[in-house]
Design a protein around this motif. Structure first.
Motif, PDB file in Angstrom:
ATOM      1  N   ASP A 175      -2.830   9.484   2.866  1.00 39.35           N
ATOM      2  CA  ASP A 175      -2.058   8.940   1.748  1.00 39.35           C
ATOM      3  C   ASP A 175      -2.481   7.511   1.424  1.00 39.35           C
ATOM      4  OD1 ASP A 175      -0.676  11.318   1.572  1.00 39.35           O
ATOM      5  OD2 ASP A 175       1.141  10.567   2.545  1.00 39.35           O
ATOM      6  N   SER A 176      -2.847   6.746   2.450  1.00 44.30           N
ATOM      7  CA  SER A 176      -3.285   5.370   2.212  1.00 44.30           C
ATOM      8  C   SER A 176      -4.560   5.342   1.389  1.00 44.30           C
ATOM      9  CB  SER A 176      -3.504   4.644   3.550  1.00 44.30           C
ATOM     10  OG  SER A 176      -4.673   5.112   4.216  1.00 44.30           O
ATOM     11  N   TYR A 177      -5.380   6.377   1.534  1.00 46.63           N
ATOM     12  CA  TYR A 177      -6.621   6.436   0.755  1.00 46.63           C
ATOM     13  C   TYR A 177      -6.382   6.957  -0.656  1.00 46.63           C
ATOM     14  CZ  TYR A 177     -11.250   7.335  -0.895  1.00 46.63           C
ATOM     15  OH  TYR A 177     -12.379   7.317  -1.672  1.00 46.63           O
ATOM     16  N   THR A 178      -5.554   7.978  -0.780  1.00 45.26           N
ATOM     17  CA  THR A 178      -5.359   8.591  -2.094  1.00 45.26           C
ATOM     18  C   THR A 178      -4.363   7.834  -2.969  1.00 45.26           C
ATOM     19  OG1 THR A 178      -3.610  10.072  -1.276  1.00 45.26           O
ATOM     20  CG2 THR A 178      -5.877  10.888  -1.176  1.00 45.26           C
ATOM     21  N   GLY A 179      -3.679   6.839  -2.413  1.00 46.05           N
ATOM     22  CA  GLY A 179      -2.741   6.050  -3.207  1.00 46.05           C
ATOM     23  C   GLY A 179      -1.395   6.711  -3.389  1.00 46.05           C
ATOM     24  N   ARG A 180      -1.016   7.599  -2.448  1.00 45.46           N
ATOM     25  CA  ARG A 180       0.282   8.269  -2.537  1.00 45.46           C
ATOM     26  C   ARG A 180       1.344   7.416  -1.849  1.00 45.46           C
ATOM     27  NH1 ARG A 180       4.017  11.659  -0.128  1.00 45.46           N
ATOM     28  NH2 ARG A 180       4.666  13.490  -1.337  1.00 45.46           N
ATOM     29  N   GLN A 205       1.816  13.582  11.318  1.00 44.58           N
ATOM     30  CA  GLN A 205       2.348  12.511  10.464  1.00 44.58           C
ATOM     31  C   GLN A 205       1.374  11.343  10.306  1.00 44.58           C
ATOM     32  OE1 GLN A 205       3.972  14.078  12.832  1.00 44.58           O
ATOM     33  NE2 GLN A 205       6.056  14.631  12.166  1.00 44.58           N
ATOM     34  N   ALA A 206       0.770  10.902  11.412  1.00 39.75           N
ATOM     35  CA  ALA A 206      -0.098   9.724  11.350  1.00 39.75           C
ATOM     36  C   ALA A 206      -1.368   9.999  10.546  1.00 39.75           C
ATOM     37  CB  ALA A 206      -0.456   9.258  12.761  1.00 39.75           C
ATOM     38  N   LEU A 207      -1.950  11.180  10.718  1.00 39.59           N
ATOM     39  CA  LEU A 207      -3.155  11.510   9.959  1.00 39.59           C
ATOM     40  C   LEU A 207      -2.828  11.675   8.473  1.00 39.59           C
ATOM     41  CD1 LEU A 207      -6.129  11.809  10.554  1.00 39.59           C
ATOM     42  CD2 LEU A 207      -5.791  14.264  10.895  1.00 39.59           C
ATOM     43  N   MET A 208      -1.653  12.217   8.182  1.00 41.09           N
ATOM     44  CA  MET A 208      -1.215  12.314   6.796  1.00 41.09           C
ATOM     45  C   MET A 208      -1.029  10.921   6.197  1.00 41.09           C
ATOM     46  SD  MET A 208      -0.284  14.630   4.426  1.00 41.09           S
ATOM     47  CE  MET A 208       0.686  16.059   4.963  1.00 41.09           C
ATOM     48  N   PHE A 209      -0.486  10.004   6.970  1.00 39.61           N
ATOM     49  CA  PHE A 209      -0.313   8.626   6.510  1.00 39.61           C
ATOM     50  C   PHE A 209      -1.658   8.007   6.145  1.00 39.61           C
ATOM     51  CE2 PHE A 209      -0.463   4.087   7.446  1.00 39.61           C
ATOM     52  CZ  PHE A 209       0.564   3.602   6.662  1.00 39.61           C
ATOM     53  N   LEU A 210      -2.679   8.243   6.979  1.00 38.70           N
ATOM     54  CA  LEU A 210      -4.007   7.710   6.682  1.00 38.70           C
ATOM     55  C   LEU A 210      -4.556   8.300   5.385  1.00 38.70           C
ATOM     56  CD1 LEU A 210      -5.644   7.688  10.230  1.00 38.70           C
ATOM     57  CD2 LEU A 210      -5.172   5.685   8.799  1.00 38.70           C
ATOM     58  N   PRO A 236       0.795  -1.231   0.000  1.00 32.22           N
ATOM     59  CA  PRO A 236       0.000   0.000   0.000  1.00 32.22           C
ATOM     60  C   PRO A 236       0.825   1.279   0.000  1.00 32.22           C
ATOM     61  CG  PRO A 236      -0.960  -1.594   1.509  1.00 32.22           C
ATOM     62  CD  PRO A 236       0.353  -2.168   1.054  1.00 32.22           C
ATOM     63  N   ASP A 237       2.041   1.236   0.563  1.00 28.60           N
ATOM     64  CA  ASP A 237       2.873   2.439   0.595  1.00 28.60           C
ATOM     65  C   ASP A 237       3.685   2.621  -0.687  1.00 28.60           C
ATOM     66  OD1 ASP A 237       4.793   0.480   0.825  1.00 28.60           O
ATOM     67  OD2 ASP A 237       5.533   1.104   2.792  1.00 28.60           O
ATOM     68  N   ALA A 246      -9.797   5.790   7.938  1.00 25.99           N
ATOM     69  CA  ALA A 246      -9.703   4.918   9.105  1.00 25.99           C
ATOM     70  C   ALA A 246     -11.051   4.354   9.524  1.00 25.99           C
ATOM     71  CB  ALA A 246      -9.080   5.681  10.275  1.00 25.99           C
ATOM     72  N   LEU A 247     -12.149   4.914   9.037  1.00 20.67           N
ATOM     73  CA  LEU A 247     -13.478   4.441   9.414  1.00 20.67           C
ATOM     74  C   LEU A 247     -13.929   3.244   8.596  1.00 20.67           C
ATOM     75  CD1 LEU A 247     -15.330   7.850   9.919  1.00 20.67           C
ATOM     76  CD2 LEU A 247     -14.397   6.335  11.680  1.00 20.67           C
ATOM     77  N   TYR A 248     -13.170   2.859   7.591  1.00 20.85           N
ATOM     78  CA  TYR A 248     -13.543   1.707   6.776  1.00 20.85           C
ATOM     79  C   TYR A 248     -13.497   0.411   7.575  1.00 20.85           C
ATOM     80  CZ  TYR A 248     -13.853   3.942   2.199  1.00 20.85           C
ATOM     81  OH  TYR A 248     -14.260   4.697   1.116  1.00 20.85           O
ATOM     82  N   SER A 249     -12.687   0.360   8.619  1.00 21.92           N
ATOM     83  CA  SER A 249     -12.562  -0.856   9.419  1.00 21.92           C
ATOM     84  C   SER A 249     -12.436  -0.511  10.889  1.00 21.92           C
ATOM     85  CB  SER A 249     -11.340  -1.669   8.978  1.00 21.92           C
ATOM     86  OG  SER A 249     -11.096  -2.742   9.864  1.00 21.92           O
TER      87      SER A 249
END
Length: 499
Positions: free
Chosen positions: A350-355, A343-348, A45-46, A320-323
């Protein structure tokens, strides 16, 4: 642009095609062959390559018509992945997966999900693919990484005439980039054409019937397949189902309610033991998040060499609400951001936008609108969009938006409603699984799709999260596996408690 690509947050679709329903050529033409070989470009994913790869996993390409109305014309190569059955003496055939989107890479996702599907793998070759317009299968591109960064970072707050003008201008710029970079494929990425591709995959692997698990958008793809090729349906499970008949406005409002309800469930869970990093009680926690979003709209938070905007922050919360499994990480991310560490919220986000960590993007955020907009003839007016947004913001200031209709309104390719009316009459039994706490595909869509498909049976999951089969519910897993492995259709009214 963020108002469309991220605030809509999902998983939509109904199909479109430029070809007739079930061409005789498909029944008489010898199937193309898949040249299987080692996988060389799998991604986590990253965006990084897997740390360790199963040597038995194979990847391949399948040539299909770009335009099924011109089967001898230009070709498109579909990228596939196969996890071979582990008990070859009891092998039942192949099981094809679509994990959602529209726009998610089936190749990467099946590789990542393989361990969770080990029971099915004992008797099936597990197969997935990047649908046309996604990643390795002529993935839709719309500008470079810097332009996508700008688009996904745009705020949703405040909602006023100025932001509406900015949104429409961003939509037009984005659509123009998609036409510039991927204009040849844009008319042909609809769900009906993807369903035709799946029948080519079925034939190429030598299966007389398609055994299939579709999740989220994958339920739409499965429903369209069962409508076009009912006699070719084997064992089919549709988890986290879409209702293909809903309008942009209906979909936006239903999903806004779903995410708001999941967010409220998260807050209640967070504060129940008195140690929630977001606030001591639900009201305080909610007020803290609302203030955070307003503060970020006024002044983004620096995260390395990037800016955590309100748009990215709300995307991170929704991701993060998907699961329910990611709720603890969401608590940490919000708590850190309230203290100035994003940093952690940015990571979330990015995980959604595919960055990826390197700053490049998958096609998730570009394939999504390309497929969504060609899958419907609906083109909302400005008045429609403003009405939708106003109603959505009343439901949830955090998640309310105009939805996907704003971008589709200016999309350079016409859409079709061909797949908005599904009917699997004549197919083998289909199992539909709907979750009561699903934020992205609200439960109300599950009985609707079940009724439309005629041959379907509904299973209800009482738990939280988007999708039930991979939620950890032993009850759901048992019912679905019993059907896929032994052919036992769940009884009418089957229900499973929260995991």
């Amino acid at each position: 642009m963020r108002r469309v690509l991220a605030a809509a947050l999902v998983v939509t679709a109904a199909g479109c095609s430029t070809a007739p329903a079930e061409p005789a050529a498909d029944a008489t033409t010898a199937p193309e062959q898949i040249a299987w070989g080692p996988c060389t470009d799998l991604k986590r994913p990253d965006g990084a390559p897997p740390a360790r790869q199963d040597p038995s996993v194979r990847c391949g390409k399948l040539s299909v018509p770009l335009d099924y109305a011109k089967p001898d014309g230009d070709k498109l190569e579909l990228a596939l992945i196969k996890l071979p059955a582990t008990d070859k003496g009891k092998r039942l055939g192949s099981m094809v997966f679509n994990f959602g989107g529209p726009g998610a890479s089936g190749v990467d996702t099946l590789d990542q999900a393989g361990k969770m599907l080990a029971t099915l793998r004992t008797r099936y070759d597990l197969i997935s693919f990047d649908p046309r317009g996604v990643e390795r299968s002529s993935g839709v591109r719309c500008g470079d990484s810097a332009e996508l960064e700008e688009f996904t970072s745009l705020d949703t707050l405040p909602s006023n005439e100025e932001t509406h003008r900015e949104s429409e201008q961003a939509n037009k710029q984005f659509a123009a980039l998609c036409q510039q970079d991927s204009g040849k494929i844009l008319p042909f990425v609809g769900t009906v054409n993807a369903a035709r591709d799946m029948d080519r995959i079925r034939a190429a692997v030598g299966d007389p019937k398609l055994n299939y698990v579709g999740m989220s958008y994958g339920t739409q793809l499965g429903g369209v397949y069962a409508t076009l090729f009912p006699r070719n349906v084997g064992r089919m499970v549709l988890d986290a189902p879409l209702d293909p008949t809903v309008s942009f406005e209906q979909r936006t409002l239903a999903q806004t309610r779903g995410f708001q309800q999941a967010y409220e469930s998260f807050l209640r869970s967070c504060v129940k033991d008195g140690s929630c990093a977001v606030g001591k009680d639900v009201a305080t926690a909610n007020a803290n998040v609302a203030k955070l979003m307003n503060d970020l709209a006024a002044k983004p938070l620096k995260v390395g060499n990037r800016q955590l905007t309100q748009g990215l922050a709300s995307t991170g919360v929704a991701a993060a609400l998907y699961s329910e499994l990611t709720w603890p990480f969401l608590e940490q991310a919000l708590g850190d951001t309230l203290k100035g560490r994003g940093q952690a919220l940015m990571f979330l986000a990015d995980s959604y936008t595919g960055r990826s960590e390197s700053g490049t993007y998958s096609t998730q955020m570009t394939s999504f609108p390309a497929i969504t907009c060609v899958d419907t003839a609906e083109r909302p007016s400005e008045a429609d969009l403003r009405r939708t947004e106003a109603a959505a913001l009343k439901i949830s200031p955090l998640f309310g938006s105009e939805g996907s209709g704003g971008l589709c309104r200016v999309w350079p390719v016409k859409g079709s409603n061909e797949a908005r009316h599904v009917d699997a009459t004549g197919s083998a039994p289909i199992v539909v699984v709907g979750g009561k706490g699903d934020p992205a595909t609200p439960y109300e869509w599950a009985p609707r799709l079940t009724s439309q498909l005629k041959t379907a049976t509904l299973v209800t999951y009482e738990g939280e999260g988007h999708g039930a089969y991979l939620s950890g519910s032993k009850c759901i897993r048992g019912l679905v596996d019993s059907y896929l492995l032994e052919g036992k259709v769940p009884g009418k009214g089957a229900t499973c408690p929260a995991a």
